[in-house]
Design a protein around this motif. Structure first.
Motif, PDB file in Angstrom:
ATOM      1  N   GLU A   1       0.820  -1.214   0.000  1.00 54.04           N
ATOM      2  CA  GLU A   1       0.000   0.000   0.000  1.00 54.04           C
ATOM      3  C   GLU A   1       0.856   1.267   0.000  1.00 54.04           C
ATOM      4  O   GLU A   1       0.465   2.309  -0.545  1.00 54.04           O
ATOM      5  CB  GLU A   1      -0.922  -0.005   1.220  1.00 54.04           C
ATOM      6  CG  GLU A   1      -1.793   1.235   1.357  1.00 54.04           C
ATOM      7  CD  GLU A   1      -2.633   1.234   2.620  1.00 54.04           C
ATOM      8  OE1 GLU A   1      -3.203   2.291   2.952  1.00 54.04           O
ATOM      9  OE2 GLU A   1      -2.714   0.163   3.287  1.00 54.04           O
ATOM     10  N   PHE A   2       2.045   1.177   0.599  1.00 53.53           N
ATOM     11  CA  PHE A   2       2.914   2.348   0.728  1.00 53.53           C
ATOM     12  C   PHE A   2       4.075   2.327  -0.262  1.00 53.53           C
ATOM     13  O   PHE A   2       4.843   3.281  -0.319  1.00 53.53           O
ATOM     14  CB  PHE A   2       3.486   2.404   2.157  1.00 53.53           C
ATOM     15  CG  PHE A   2       2.432   2.417   3.228  1.00 53.53           C
ATOM     16  CD1 PHE A   2       1.824   3.600   3.619  1.00 53.53           C
ATOM     17  CD2 PHE A   2       2.032   1.230   3.840  1.00 53.53           C
ATOM     18  CE1 PHE A   2       0.852   3.612   4.599  1.00 53.53           C
ATOM     19  CE2 PHE A   2       1.052   1.228   4.817  1.00 53.53           C
ATOM     20  CZ  PHE A   2       0.460   2.429   5.206  1.00 53.53           C
TER      21      PHE A   2
ATOM     22  N   MET B   1       9.578 -13.581   8.600  1.00 55.16           N
ATOM     23  CA  MET B   1       8.348 -12.901   8.999  1.00 55.16           C
ATOM     24  C   MET B   1       8.680 -11.561   9.650  1.00 55.16           C
ATOM     25  O   MET B   1       8.028 -10.543   9.369  1.00 55.16           O
ATOM     26  CB  MET B   1       7.550 -13.769   9.978  1.00 55.16           C
ATOM     27  CG  MET B   1       6.259 -13.104  10.455  1.00 55.16           C
ATOM     28  SD  MET B   1       5.412 -13.987  11.786  1.00 55.16           S
ATOM     29  CE  MET B   1       6.539 -13.658  13.153  1.00 55.16           C
ATOM     30  N   ASN B   2       9.681 -11.548  10.501  1.00 55.55           N
ATOM     31  CA  ASN B   2      10.101 -10.306  11.144  1.00 55.55           C
ATOM     32  C   ASN B   2      10.556  -9.291  10.110  1.00 55.55           C
ATOM     33  O   ASN B   2      10.254  -8.096  10.205  1.00 55.55           O
ATOM     34  CB  ASN B   2      11.226 -10.600  12.140  1.00 55.55           C
ATOM     35  CG  ASN B   2      11.566  -9.408  13.006  1.00 55.55           C
ATOM     36  OD1 ASN B   2      10.757  -8.506  13.204  1.00 55.55           O
ATOM     37  ND2 ASN B   2      12.780  -9.380  13.529  1.00 55.55           N
TER      38      ASN B   2
ATOM     39  N   THR C   1       9.773  -4.293   7.287  1.00 57.49           N
ATOM     40  CA  THR C   1       9.796  -3.524   6.041  1.00 57.49           C
ATOM     41  C   THR C   1       8.502  -2.751   5.844  1.00 57.49           C
ATOM     42  O   THR C   1       8.517  -1.581   5.435  1.00 57.49           O
ATOM     43  CB  THR C   1      10.040  -4.453   4.838  1.00 57.49           C
ATOM     44  OG1 THR C   1      11.222  -5.219   5.058  1.00 57.49           O
ATOM     45  CG2 THR C   1      10.201  -3.638   3.558  1.00 57.49           C
ATOM     46  N   GLU C   2       7.373  -3.370   6.126  1.00 65.06           N
ATOM     47  CA  GLU C   2       6.106  -2.654   5.929  1.00 65.06           C
ATOM     48  C   GLU C   2       5.976  -1.484   6.913  1.00 65.06           C
ATOM     49  O   GLU C   2       5.441  -0.420   6.549  1.00 65.06           O
ATOM     50  CB  GLU C   2       4.914  -3.610   6.035  1.00 65.06           C
ATOM     51  CG  GLU C   2       4.714  -4.294   7.353  1.00 65.06           C
ATOM     52  CD  GLU C   2       3.715  -5.449   7.276  1.00 65.06           C
ATOM     53  OE1 GLU C   2       2.799  -5.468   8.121  1.00 65.06           O
ATOM     54  OE2 GLU C   2       3.844  -6.329   6.404  1.00 65.06           O
ATOM     55  N   ARG C   3       6.484  -1.634   8.129  1.00 66.21           N
ATOM     56  CA  ARG C   3       6.432  -0.534   9.096  1.00 66.21           C
ATOM     57  C   ARG C   3       7.334   0.626   8.650  1.00 66.21           C
ATOM     58  O   ARG C   3       6.960   1.805   8.775  1.00 66.21           O
ATOM     59  CB  ARG C   3       6.844  -1.018  10.488  1.00 66.21           C
ATOM     60  CG  ARG C   3       5.821  -1.921  11.158  1.00 66.21           C
ATOM     61  CD  ARG C   3       6.280  -2.332  12.546  1.00 66.21           C
ATOM     62  NE  ARG C   3       6.443  -1.174  13.416  1.00 66.21           N
ATOM     63  CZ  ARG C   3       5.460  -0.618  14.114  1.00 66.21           C
ATOM     64  NH1 ARG C   3       4.233  -1.111  14.054  1.00 66.21           N
ATOM     65  NH2 ARG C   3       5.696   0.426  14.889  1.00 66.21           N
TER      66      ARG C   3
ATOM     67  N   ASN D   1       6.298   4.532   7.749  1.00 64.41           N
ATOM     68  CA  ASN D   1       6.795   5.743   8.428  1.00 64.41           C
ATOM     69  C   ASN D   1       7.832   6.512   7.621  1.00 64.41           C
ATOM     70  O   ASN D   1       8.378   7.510   8.091  1.00 64.41           O
ATOM     71  CB  ASN D   1       7.331   5.406   9.825  1.00 64.41           C
ATOM     72  CG  ASN D   1       8.574   4.527   9.801  1.00 64.41           C
ATOM     73  OD1 ASN D   1       9.339   4.511   8.842  1.00 64.41           O
ATOM     74  ND2 ASN D   1       8.776   3.787  10.885  1.00 64.41           N
ATOM     75  N   GLY D   2       8.124   6.031   6.413  1.00 60.29           N
ATOM     76  CA  GLY D   2       8.996   6.793   5.522  1.00 60.29           C
ATOM     77  C   GLY D   2      10.476   6.606   5.746  1.00 60.29           C
ATOM     78  O   GLY D   2      11.283   7.340   5.166  1.00 60.29           O
TER      79      GLY D   2
END
Length: 312
Positions: free
Chosen positions: A81-82, A228-229, A234-236, A240-241
């Motif tokens: 999504e980002f 998984m971690n 990566t998505e976090r 947050n950029g």
């Protein structure tokens, strides 16, 4: 019957202000004013636009042939999504090396039917943002075996992000050259490799330039909780950029092909469509992230190891 699909030129398709302008819709709607009425379409568009990005993309795909993009499937990777918001058009291998204090290389690939995925993940000086550049290689036979994606792969080749090799299989030698350049610049932390891949030849070639598991510069990545971690981290960081990536239609496509499946104890990333949907370069990125999470230095050791702590 001869189906014809009308699409906007790239300068309009890539500019929301242009393709959202009803004055331009006639370019892709030959029946406008006949079976379709502009006034009704505008009302329908206004109703969908207020619902949010997902509905905008679906409407644009159905009516204007604008590519839906990545990250709207219900089982898609949440980071997708980002993804298209974190493009750094200035990132190349050259600028990545100039801007990074340390680089982790991720490798993922299978047999002759797959892409050989490569990701260089750098930690930016001062800001400590993560910077990513992705490449891929494939055997020319993939174009025959996977004809549904052959034109897509040729587009990626034209972009310079995919190299198609013949039976001499020069993919390994070209990747080794890139890794050697990173290592000679004093930036390489390690090479992270999928434990389940056929990498005997690759590891042998790395040893020729002094990069070995015994020297701490090759790390096998299991497909369990560590990965998984990496996926969740990566998505976090995308959200947050603090993660940006180079402009690449190839890696965008791979990110869009990721399907997240729950397992008994974790999650795993698989392909949306078996066979034709390739995700190897994206998995190479996650392999690199498993090491970057440990805050590595360019000598192949993380600060945690230097403090006497064991990194799982």
């Amino acid at each position: 019957m001869l189906p014809i699909l009308y699409e906007f030129p790239d300068d309009i398709a890539s500019d929301p202000f242009k393709w959202q302008d009803p004055e331009n819709w006639g370019m892709v709607m030959p029946n406008l004013g006949r079976s379709m009425r502009l006034h009704s379409l505008v009302l329908d568009w206004e109703g969908e636009r207020v619902k949010g990005e997902r509905d905008i993309r679906i409407w644009a795909s159905q009516h204007l042939n604008i590519e839906i993009g990545i990250g709207i499937k219900t089982d898609a990777w949440p980071g997708a999504e980002f993804w298209d918001r974190r493009i750094d058009a200035t990132l190349t291998m050259k600028t990545l090396m100039e801007r990074s204090e340390v680089i982790v290389v991720g490798i993922d690939g299978g047999g002759l039917d797959d892409l050989f995925g490569f990701a260089a993940l750098g930690r930016e000086k001062e800001t400590r943002r993560w910077l990513s550049v992705s490449r891929a290689w494939c055997h020319e036979g993939v174009l025959d075996r996977r004809q549904s994606i052959a034109s897509t792969l040729l587009d990626f080749k034209a972009d310079g992000d995919l190299t198609i090799v013949d039976d001499e299989l020069k993919d390994v030698s070209e990747i080794i050259e890139i890794i050697a350049e990173i290592n000679e610049a004093g930036l390489l932390a390690c090479v992270a490799i999928d434990n389940e891949g056929p990498y005997g030849e690759f590891v042998e070639e790395l040893a020729k330039i002094g990069i070995t598991p015994e020297g701490g510069q090759i790390e096998g990545v299991g497909q369990g909780y560590k990965l998984m971690n990496a996926i969740k981290t990566t998505e976090r960081k995308l959200a947050n950029g603090t993660f940006v990536h180079s402009a690449s239609r190839m890696i965008d496509w791979c990110i869009g092909n990721i399907k997240i499946e729950p397992t008994a104890t974790a999650i795993r990333a698989t392909k949306q469509n078996a066979g034709d949907a390739k995700i190897d370069p994206a998995m190479a990125l996650f392999d690199a992230v498993t090491v970057m999470i440990t805050n590595p230095e360019a000598d192949g050791r993380s600060v945690y190891e230097e403090r006497g702590l064991r990194v799982a």
